[in-house]
Write a protein that holds these residues in place. Structure first.
Motif, short mmCIF file in Angstrom:
data_model
loop_
_atom_site.label_atom_id
_atom_site.label_comp_id
_atom_site.label_asym_id
_atom_site.label_seq_id
_atom_site.Cartn_x
_atom_site.Cartn_y
_atom_site.Cartn_z
N PRO A 1 31.93 -8.16 56.63
CA PRO A 1 31.72 -8.41 58.06
C PRO A 1 30.38 -7.91 58.59
O PRO A 1 29.80 -8.54 59.47
N ILE A 2 29.89 -6.79 58.06
CA ILE A 2 28.60 -6.29 58.53
C ILE A 2 27.48 -7.27 58.17
O ILE A 2 26.58 -7.53 58.98
N MET A 3 27.52 -7.85 56.98
CA MET A 3 26.48 -8.79 56.58
C MET A 3 26.73 -10.20 57.11
O MET A 3 25.83 -11.05 57.04
N TRP A 4 27.91 -10.47 57.62
CA TRP A 4 28.12 -11.70 58.36
C TRP A 4 27.28 -11.71 59.64
O TRP A 4 26.83 -12.76 60.08
N ALA A 5 27.13 -10.54 60.24
CA ALA A 5 26.47 -10.46 61.55
C ALA A 5 25.10 -11.13 61.56
O ALA A 5 24.84 -11.99 62.41
N PRO A 6 24.16 -10.79 60.66
CA PRO A 6 22.87 -11.48 60.69
C PRO A 6 22.99 -12.99 60.46
O PRO A 6 22.22 -13.77 61.04
N LEU B 1 22.28 -22.59 56.12
CA LEU B 1 21.52 -21.50 56.72
C LEU B 1 22.35 -20.22 56.76
O LEU B 1 21.86 -19.14 56.43
N PHE B 2 23.61 -20.34 57.18
CA PHE B 2 24.51 -19.19 57.20
C PHE B 2 24.60 -18.58 55.80
O PHE B 2 24.44 -17.36 55.61
N THR B 3 24.83 -19.43 54.81
CA THR B 3 24.99 -18.95 53.44
C THR B 3 23.72 -18.29 52.92
O THR B 3 23.77 -17.24 52.28
N ALA B 4 22.57 -18.90 53.23
CA ALA B 4 21.30 -18.35 52.76
C ALA B 4 21.04 -16.96 53.34
O ALA B 4 20.61 -16.04 52.63
N ILE B 5 21.28 -16.82 54.64
CA ILE B 5 21.03 -15.52 55.28
C ILE B 5 22.01 -14.48 54.77
O ILE B 5 21.63 -13.34 54.47
N TYR B 6 23.28 -14.87 54.64
CA TYR B 6 24.28 -13.92 54.17
C TYR B 6 23.98 -13.47 52.73
O TYR B 6 23.94 -12.26 52.44
N VAL B 7 23.77 -14.43 51.85
CA VAL B 7 23.51 -14.10 50.45
C VAL B 7 22.22 -13.30 50.31
O VAL B 7 22.15 -12.32 49.56
N GLY B 8 21.18 -13.69 51.06
CA GLY B 8 19.93 -12.96 51.01
C GLY B 8 20.08 -11.53 51.50
O GLY B 8 19.54 -10.59 50.90
N GLY B 9 20.84 -11.34 52.58
CA GLY B 9 21.05 -10.00 53.11
C GLY B 9 21.81 -9.11 52.16
O GLY B 9 21.45 -7.95 51.92
N VAL B 10 22.91 -9.65 51.58
CA VAL B 10 23.68 -8.87 50.62
C VAL B 10 22.85 -8.61 49.37
O VAL B 10 22.95 -7.53 48.75
N GLY B 11 22.00 -9.58 49.00
CA GLY B 11 21.12 -9.37 47.86
C GLY B 11 20.21 -8.18 48.06
O GLY B 11 20.00 -7.37 47.14
N LEU B 12 19.67 -8.05 49.27
CA LEU B 12 18.86 -6.86 49.58
C LEU B 12 19.71 -5.60 49.54
O LEU B 12 19.25 -4.53 49.13
N GLY B 13 20.97 -5.73 49.96
CA GLY B 13 21.87 -4.59 49.92
C GLY B 13 22.20 -4.13 48.51
O GLY B 13 22.64 -2.99 48.31
N CYS B 14 22.00 -5.01 47.53
CA CYS B 14 22.21 -4.64 46.12
C CYS B 14 21.12 -3.70 45.61
O CYS B 14 21.24 -3.14 44.51
N LEU B 15 20.04 -3.56 46.37
CA LEU B 15 18.89 -2.80 45.90
C LEU B 15 18.99 -1.31 46.19
O LEU B 15 17.98 -0.60 46.18
N SER B 16 20.21 -0.82 46.43
CA SER B 16 20.38 0.61 46.71
C SER B 16 19.84 1.49 45.58
O SER B 16 19.28 2.57 45.87
N PRO B 17 19.94 1.11 44.30
CA PRO B 17 19.32 1.94 43.26
C PRO B 17 17.80 2.07 43.42
O PRO B 17 17.23 3.14 43.20
#
Length: 424
Positions: A302-307, A325-341
């Motif tokens: 839900p947090i990454m749905w927001a953008p 567009l929704f899918t691209a923004i969501y997937v891109g945002g979560v992809g950046l969230g994968c970069l926590s390491p």
């Protein structure tokens, strides 16, 4: 009619009817109830016993009222992002939504790290490290988040109930002081530092992405008239009751078990699990870890749905939740969230630092801006018609704004200093 037939009818009615009418609030509650909330509630119990139960109850009421205003904006007006575009124009609104979305990505970074760390401890995989599991968590969240809304809603409801049950089971093994629990619901800040933690409890519950999401997602439930307002409020009541009960259970467990055992602070969000394991047995550690992992993962979608909703709305795009567009923004945002390491390496932040500091960043930046936008929207007659806020709701919304400004003013510098200086 046979008892088996009656039973089948009841089951069919209870499950289908519930998801037809309710469930949106669980998506909202699941988004705020991440590992940060677990850590904050546990810290409150360890440091101040039952003394901040009133803050947990107040957080539920404040969150309910803020979501109610957001929902009414969506029912009688438009989404909060669309309102922003109408008032300041598409370029300005889009820039603002992108800026706010940075906070959502920061949240995702903290949550993927929290899930990864929880899995490592739960399954004894310290030799591997949390980093690969953080990336895998993000990939799984990508898949779940682009499925149909109805499916995601059911996943959120199931996990939220599972989380509540896990903590209630642990609570059943403790022996809280009933009198002290009751007195804890009376507001008071007698001990130094208790007010700061009370503000943290309130701030983590009034989650600003939910103000955008609720105003957008009411359409998914078919709520579009005054007749739907009572249903919407019952939905919020159920969701926030479950979320509030879970927070209270965590706080009471920490006060009843950890505090008497000599714990005065929490070094990591896993500390309560280790302590509970020593006091109540290994089963408590397992349940705590499962609950913590579920809470963190529950928040990502839900947090990454927001953008993915906010940015297209600000641009003036009209779409449903299945658009490219929704899918691209969501997937891109979560992809950046994968970069926590990677973020850990660059900023030298521990998992706990990310869990605490990135939500705090959102409290400093996102919450004040969004609270002001929401207050503006629900009082705008061009948007709401004759359904603008009454004076009572304005008093409550003003409290939200004061909380947001106070938190940003008092904690902003410390938060930024900690983020860019390697944590606490």
């Amino acid at each position: 009619m046979s008892s088996r037939t009656v039973s089948s009818v009841v089951r069919g009615f209870s499950i289908r009817r519930f998801f037809d009418q309710y469930g949106l609030a669980f998506v909202m509650v699941a988004s705020y109830f991440g590992s940060g909330s677990v850590f904050i509630a546990s810290s409150a119990g360890v440091q101040f016993g039952y003394g901040l139960l009133w803050a947990a109850a107040g957080a539920v009421l404040l969150g309910f009222m803020a979501q109610d205003m957001s929902a009414r904006l969506g029912i009688f007006g438009d989404s909060l992002a669309s309102f922003t575009r109408e008032k300041i124009g598409a370029p300005g609104a889009t820039a603002l939504m992108v800026l706010l979305s940075v906070g959502c990505v920061a949240w995702a970074l903290a949550l993927t790290a929290a899930v990864g760390q929880g899995i490592v401890v739960l399954f004894g995989l310290q030799s591997i490290g949390w980093q690969p599991f953080a990336v895998a968590t993000g990939l799984l969240a990508m898949v779940i988040g682009i499925l149909s809304y109805d499916f995601v809603e059911r996943v959120m409801v199931t996990m939220m109930f599972g989380l509540l049950i896990a903590y209630l089971v642990v609570l059943s093994g403790s022996s809280p002081d009933v009198g002290a629990v009751v007195s804890g619901f009376v507001p008071g800040v007698s001990e130094a530092g208790s007010m700061a933690l009370a503000v943290s409890i309130l701030g983590t519950t009034a989650l600003w992405p939910n103000f955008f999401l609720e105003s957008k997602l009411v359409a998914q439930k078919g709520w579009n008239s005054a007749a739907d307002v009572p249903i919407m409020r019952r939905d919020l009541s159920i969701g926030y009751f479950i979320g509030g009960l879970t927070t209270v259970a965590i706080l009471i467990v920490a006060a009843a078990v950890l505090r008497p055992a000599g714990y005065t602070q929490l070094d990591t969000f896993l500390t309560p699990g280790r302590a509970l394991s020593a006091v109540l047995g290994d089963w408590a550690m397992t349940l705590f870890l499962v609950g913590t992992v579920a809470a963190a993962f529950n928040s990502i979608v839900p947090i990454m749905w927001a953008p993915a909703y906010m940015i297209p709305d600000a641009m003036g795009e009209r779409f449903d939740g299945n658009s490219r567009l929704f899918t691209a923004i969501y997937v891109g945002g979560v992809g950046l969230g994968c970069l926590s390491p990677l973020v850990q390496q660059v900023l030298q932040l521990s998992v706990v630092d990310m869990i605490v500091l990135f939500p705090a960043y959102n409290g400093v930046v996102g919450l004040p801006v969004t609270a002001l936008l929401l207050f503006w929207a629900v009082n705008d007659s061009e948007t709401m018609g004759d359904r603008t806020n009454g004076w009572k709701l304005n008093v409550v919304n003003s409290l939200l704004i004061l909380l947001a400004v106070y938190s940003a003013w008092t904690g902003g510098q410390a938060v930024f200093d900690a983020i860019f200086s390697g944590g606490f």
